[in-house]
Motif scaffolding. Structure first.
Motif, PDB file in Angstrom:
ATOM      1  N   ILE A  60       0.897  -1.150   0.000  1.00 12.21           N
ATOM      2  CA  ILE A  60       0.000   0.000   0.000  1.00 12.21           C
ATOM      3  C   ILE A  60       0.935   1.198   0.000  1.00 12.21           C
ATOM      4  CG2 ILE A  60      -1.750   1.313   1.248  1.00 12.21           C
ATOM      5  CD1 ILE A  60      -2.599  -1.369   2.538  1.00 12.21           C
ATOM      6  N   VAL A  61       0.833   2.046  -1.014  1.00 15.51           N
ATOM      7  CA  VAL A  61       1.765   3.154  -1.192  1.00 15.51           C
ATOM      8  C   VAL A  61       0.983   4.459  -1.225  1.00 15.51           C
ATOM      9  CG1 VAL A  61       3.500   4.168  -2.711  1.00 15.51           C
ATOM     10  CG2 VAL A  61       3.338   1.676  -2.507  1.00 15.51           C
ATOM     11  N   TYR A  62       1.439   5.430  -0.452  1.00 11.65           N
ATOM     12  CA  TYR A  62       0.853   6.770  -0.444  1.00 11.65           C
ATOM     13  C   TYR A  62       1.959   7.766  -0.786  1.00 11.65           C
ATOM     14  CZ  TYR A  62      -1.504  11.015   1.033  1.00 11.65           C
ATOM     15  OH  TYR A  62      -2.074  12.263   1.056  1.00 11.65           O
ATOM     16  N   CYS A  63       1.726   8.595  -1.782  1.00 10.98           N
ATOM     17  CA  CYS A  63       2.697   9.583  -2.232  1.00 10.98           C
ATOM     18  C   CYS A  63       2.554  10.855  -1.400  1.00 10.98           C
ATOM     19  CB  CYS A  63       2.512   9.881  -3.713  1.00 10.98           C
ATOM     20  SG  CYS A  63       3.724  11.044  -4.362  1.00 10.98           S
ATOM     21  N   LEU A  64       3.591  11.170  -0.637  1.00  8.71           N
ATOM     22  CA  LEU A  64       3.596  12.335   0.234  1.00  8.71           C
ATOM     23  C   LEU A  64       4.064  13.599  -0.479  1.00  8.71           C
ATOM     24  CD1 LEU A  64       5.279  10.464   3.175  1.00  8.71           C
ATOM     25  CD2 LEU A  64       2.922  11.314   3.174  1.00  8.71           C
ATOM     26  N   GLY A  66       6.163  14.882  -4.382  1.00  7.08           N
ATOM     27  CA  GLY A  66       6.778  14.545  -5.659  1.00  7.08           C
ATOM     28  C   GLY A  66       5.902  13.601  -6.465  1.00  7.08           C
ATOM     29  N   GLU A  67       6.533  12.868  -7.376  1.00  8.00           N
ATOM     30  CA  GLU A  67       5.797  11.869  -8.148  1.00  8.00           C
ATOM     31  C   GLU A  67       6.724  10.742  -8.566  1.00  8.00           C
ATOM     32  OE1 GLU A  67       5.426  13.284 -12.719  1.00  8.00           O
ATOM     33  OE2 GLU A  67       4.225  14.458 -11.317  1.00  8.00           O
ATOM     34  N   VAL A  68       6.121   9.603  -8.798  1.00  4.81           N
ATOM     35  CA  VAL A  68       6.855   8.396  -9.170  1.00  4.81           C
ATOM     36  C   VAL A  68       6.123   7.717 -10.323  1.00  4.81           C
ATOM     37  CG1 VAL A  68       5.681   6.956  -7.428  1.00  4.81           C
ATOM     38  CG2 VAL A  68       7.907   6.262  -8.304  1.00  4.81           C
ATOM     39  N   ILE A  69       6.889   7.175 -11.234  1.00  2.23           N
ATOM     40  CA  ILE A  69       6.326   6.373 -12.322  1.00  2.23           C
ATOM     41  C   ILE A  69       6.376   4.924 -11.867  1.00  2.23           C
ATOM     42  CG2 ILE A  69       6.623   5.615 -14.717  1.00  2.23           C
ATOM     43  CD1 ILE A  69       8.155   8.355 -15.131  1.00  2.23           C
ATOM     44  N   ASN A  70       5.232   4.266 -11.926  1.00 12.68           N
ATOM     45  CA  ASN A  70       5.148   2.838 -11.610  1.00 12.68           C
ATOM     46  C   ASN A  70       5.125   2.092 -12.929  1.00 12.68           C
ATOM     47  OD1 ASN A  70       4.608   3.339  -8.715  1.00 12.68           O
ATOM     48  ND2 ASN A  70       2.767   4.261  -9.554  1.00 12.68           N
ATOM     49  N   GLU A  71       6.128   1.275 -13.158  1.00 13.80           N
ATOM     50  CA  GLU A  71       6.211   0.522 -14.404  1.00 13.80           C
ATOM     51  C   GLU A  71       5.974  -0.950 -14.111  1.00 13.80           C
ATOM     52  OE1 GLU A  71       9.052   0.292 -18.277  1.00 13.80           O
ATOM     53  OE2 GLU A  71      10.073   0.332 -16.337  1.00 13.80           O
ATOM     54  N   LEU A  72       5.056  -1.548 -14.874  1.00 11.20           N
ATOM     55  CA  LEU A  72       4.817  -2.980 -14.774  1.00 11.20           C
ATOM     56  C   LEU A  72       5.707  -3.686 -15.785  1.00 11.20           C
ATOM     57  CD1 LEU A  72       0.924  -3.068 -14.419  1.00 11.20           C
ATOM     58  CD2 LEU A  72       2.674  -2.846 -12.644  1.00 11.20           C
ATOM     59  N   GLU A  73       5.975  -4.964 -15.538  1.00  9.48           N
ATOM     60  CA  GLU A  73       6.884  -5.719 -16.391  1.00  9.48           C
ATOM     61  C   GLU A  73       6.399  -5.792 -17.837  1.00  9.48           C
ATOM     62  OE1 GLU A  73       9.879  -9.380 -15.553  1.00  9.48           O
ATOM     63  OE2 GLU A  73       7.808  -9.647 -14.923  1.00  9.48           O
ATOM     64  N   ASP A  74       5.081  -5.668 -18.049  1.00 11.58           N
ATOM     65  CA  ASP A  74       4.549  -5.697 -19.418  1.00 11.58           C
ATOM     66  C   ASP A  74       4.701  -4.351 -20.133  1.00 11.58           C
ATOM     67  OD1 ASP A  74       2.533  -4.017 -18.432  1.00 11.58           O
ATOM     68  OD2 ASP A  74       0.927  -5.474 -18.689  1.00 11.58           O
ATOM     69  N   GLN A  77       2.636   1.759 -17.697  1.00 10.44           N
ATOM     70  CA  GLN A  77       3.105   2.730 -16.714  1.00 10.44           C
ATOM     71  C   GLN A  77       1.939   3.545 -16.163  1.00 10.44           C
ATOM     72  OE1 GLN A  77       6.147   5.211 -18.464  1.00 10.44           O
ATOM     73  NE2 GLN A  77       7.725   3.668 -18.145  1.00 10.44           N
ATOM     74  N   SER A  78       2.076   3.935 -14.910  1.00 12.51           N
ATOM     75  CA  SER A  78       1.146   4.880 -14.295  1.00 12.51           C
ATOM     76  C   SER A  78       1.969   5.846 -13.461  1.00 12.51           C
ATOM     77  CB  SER A  78       0.112   4.158 -13.428  1.00 12.51           C
ATOM     78  OG  SER A  78       0.747   3.502 -12.342  1.00 12.51           O
ATOM     79  N   VAL A  79       1.417   7.026 -13.233  1.00 10.55           N
ATOM     80  CA  VAL A  79       2.110   8.037 -12.450  1.00 10.55           C
ATOM     81  C   VAL A  79       1.363   8.244 -11.143  1.00 10.55           C
ATOM     82  CG1 VAL A  79       2.865  10.449 -12.359  1.00 10.55           C
ATOM     83  CG2 VAL A  79       2.990   9.176 -14.513  1.00 10.55           C
ATOM     84  N   LEU A  80       2.097   8.194 -10.047  1.00  7.59           N
ATOM     85  CA  LEU A  80       1.541   8.453  -8.727  1.00  7.59           C
ATOM     86  C   LEU A  80       2.040   9.826  -8.297  1.00  7.59           C
ATOM     87  CD1 LEU A  80      -0.129   6.659  -6.771  1.00  7.59           C
ATOM     88  CD2 LEU A  80       2.009   6.190  -5.583  1.00  7.59           C
ATOM     89  N   LYS A  81       1.098  10.737  -8.057  1.00  4.82           N
ATOM     90  CA  LYS A  81       1.432  12.099  -7.660  1.00  4.82           C
ATOM     91  C   LYS A  81       1.038  12.324  -6.215  1.00  4.82           C
ATOM     92  CE  LYS A  81       0.806  13.864 -12.318  1.00  4.82           C
ATOM     93  NZ  LYS A  81       0.203  14.878 -13.168  1.00  4.82           N
ATOM     94  N   GLU A  82       1.510  13.421  -5.659  1.00  7.23           N
ATOM     95  CA  GLU A  82       1.211  13.774  -4.280  1.00  7.23           C
ATOM     96  C   GLU A  82      -0.278  13.625  -3.981  1.00  7.23           C
ATOM     97  OE1 GLU A  82       1.613  17.784  -1.583  1.00  7.23           O
ATOM     98  OE2 GLU A  82       3.178  17.378  -3.075  1.00  7.23           O
ATOM     99  N   GLY A 102      12.507  12.883  -8.044  1.00  4.67           N
ATOM    100  CA  GLY A 102      12.472  12.370  -6.680  1.00  4.67           C
ATOM    101  C   GLY A 102      11.062  12.313  -6.128  1.00  4.67           C
ATOM    102  N   VAL A 103      10.907  11.551  -5.044  1.00  4.33           N
ATOM    103  CA  VAL A 103       9.591  11.359  -4.440  1.00  4.33           C
ATOM    104  C   VAL A 103       9.764  10.913  -2.992  1.00  4.33           C
ATOM    105  CG1 VAL A 103       9.330   8.911  -5.085  1.00  4.33           C
ATOM    106  CG2 VAL A 103       7.293  10.345  -4.883  1.00  4.33           C
ATOM    107  N   HIS A 104       8.749  11.212  -2.171  1.00  4.66           N
ATOM    108  CA  HIS A 104       8.675  10.730  -0.790  1.00  4.66           C
ATOM    109  C   HIS A 104       7.393   9.905  -0.684  1.00  4.66           C
ATOM    110  CE1 HIS A 104      11.706  13.516   1.110  1.00  4.66           C
ATOM    111  NE2 HIS A 104      11.582  14.023  -0.111  1.00  4.66           N
ATOM    112  N   LEU A 105       7.517   8.677  -0.179  1.00 11.05           N
ATOM    113  CA  LEU A 105       6.390   7.753  -0.113  1.00 11.05           C
ATOM    114  C   LEU A 105       6.256   7.163   1.287  1.00 11.05           C
ATOM    115  CD1 LEU A 105       7.292   5.678  -3.314  1.00 11.05           C
ATOM    116  CD2 LEU A 105       5.595   7.516  -3.172  1.00 11.05           C
ATOM    117  N   LEU A 106       5.038   6.828   1.680  1.00 10.25           N
ATOM    118  CA  LEU A 106       4.777   5.995   2.833  1.00 10.25           C
ATOM    119  C   LEU A 106       4.353   4.645   2.271  1.00 10.25           C
ATOM    120  CD1 LEU A 106       4.596   5.834   5.936  1.00 10.25           C
ATOM    121  CD2 LEU A 106       2.159   6.330   5.694  1.00 10.25           C
ATOM    122  N   ILE A 107       5.082   3.586   2.619  1.00  9.71           N
ATOM    123  CA  ILE A 107       4.825   2.262   2.059  1.00  9.71           C
ATOM    124  C   ILE A 107       4.546   1.287   3.196  1.00  9.71           C
ATOM    125  CG2 ILE A 107       5.736   0.385   0.648  1.00  9.71           C
ATOM    126  CD1 ILE A 107       7.570   2.422  -0.715  1.00  9.71           C
TER     127      ILE A 107
END
Length: 117
Positions: A60-64, A66-74, A77-82, A102-107
Motif C-alpha cells: 500500500i503506497v501513499y505519495c507524500l 513529488g511523483e513516481v512512475i510505476n512501471e509494470l513488467e509488461d 506505466q502509471s504516475v503516482l502524484k502527491e 524524486g519522491v517521498h512515499l509511505l509504504i
C-alpha cells in the motif's frame, strides 16, 4: 491471518535511522518500522531513481511529495502524484519505481497482502 497487537504510538520519522539502497540509477533511502508480519516505511527516491529489480511484493503506497512512475513488467506505466495511492497484493504484478525529480512515499506491506490468504 494472525492479528498482531500494536499499542498506540506516535512515530517521529526524524528519529528513525535511514538505510541506503542503490537503484539501477539513483538511491532509495528507507526508514523502517518492523512489526511481526507488518512493515511500515518512509521511503525517499532521489532524482533519476530507477529500481534495479522487478518487485512482486504487495504494497500500500501513499505519495507524500513529488511523483513516481510505476512501471509494470509488461511495459504499462502509471504516475503516482502527491496525495495519490496504489495498492497491490503479493505476486499479482511485477513492478518497479522510476523518478525524474524524486519522491517521498509511505509504504506499508506485510502478510495481510499475501494473495494466498
Amino acid at each position: 491471518m494472525n492479528n498482531i497487537a500494536i499499542p498506540f504510538q506516535t512515530i517521529d520519522w526524524r528519529n528513525i535511522p535511514k538505510t541506503q539502497h542503490k537503484g539501477e540509477t539513483g538511491v532509495a533511502y528507507w526508514q523502517t518500522i518492523q512489526f511481526d508480519g507488518l512493515r511500515v516505511r518512509y521511503v525517499e527516491y532521489t532524482k533519476n531513481y530507477k529500481a534495479d529489480h522487478w518487485c512482486k511484493k504487495g504494497h500500500i503506497v501513499y505519495c507524500l511529495k513529488g511523483e513516481v512512475i510505476n512501471e509494470l513488467e509488461d511495459g504499462t506505466q502509471s504516475v503516482l502524484k502527491e496525495g495519490m495511492s496504489y495498492i497491490v497484493s503479493d505476486d499479482l504484478s511485477s513492478h518497479r519505481s522510476i523518478t525524474k525529480n524524486g519522491v517521498h512515499l509511505l509504504i506499508i506491506d506485510g502478510n495481510f497482502l499475501n494473495s494466498d490468504i
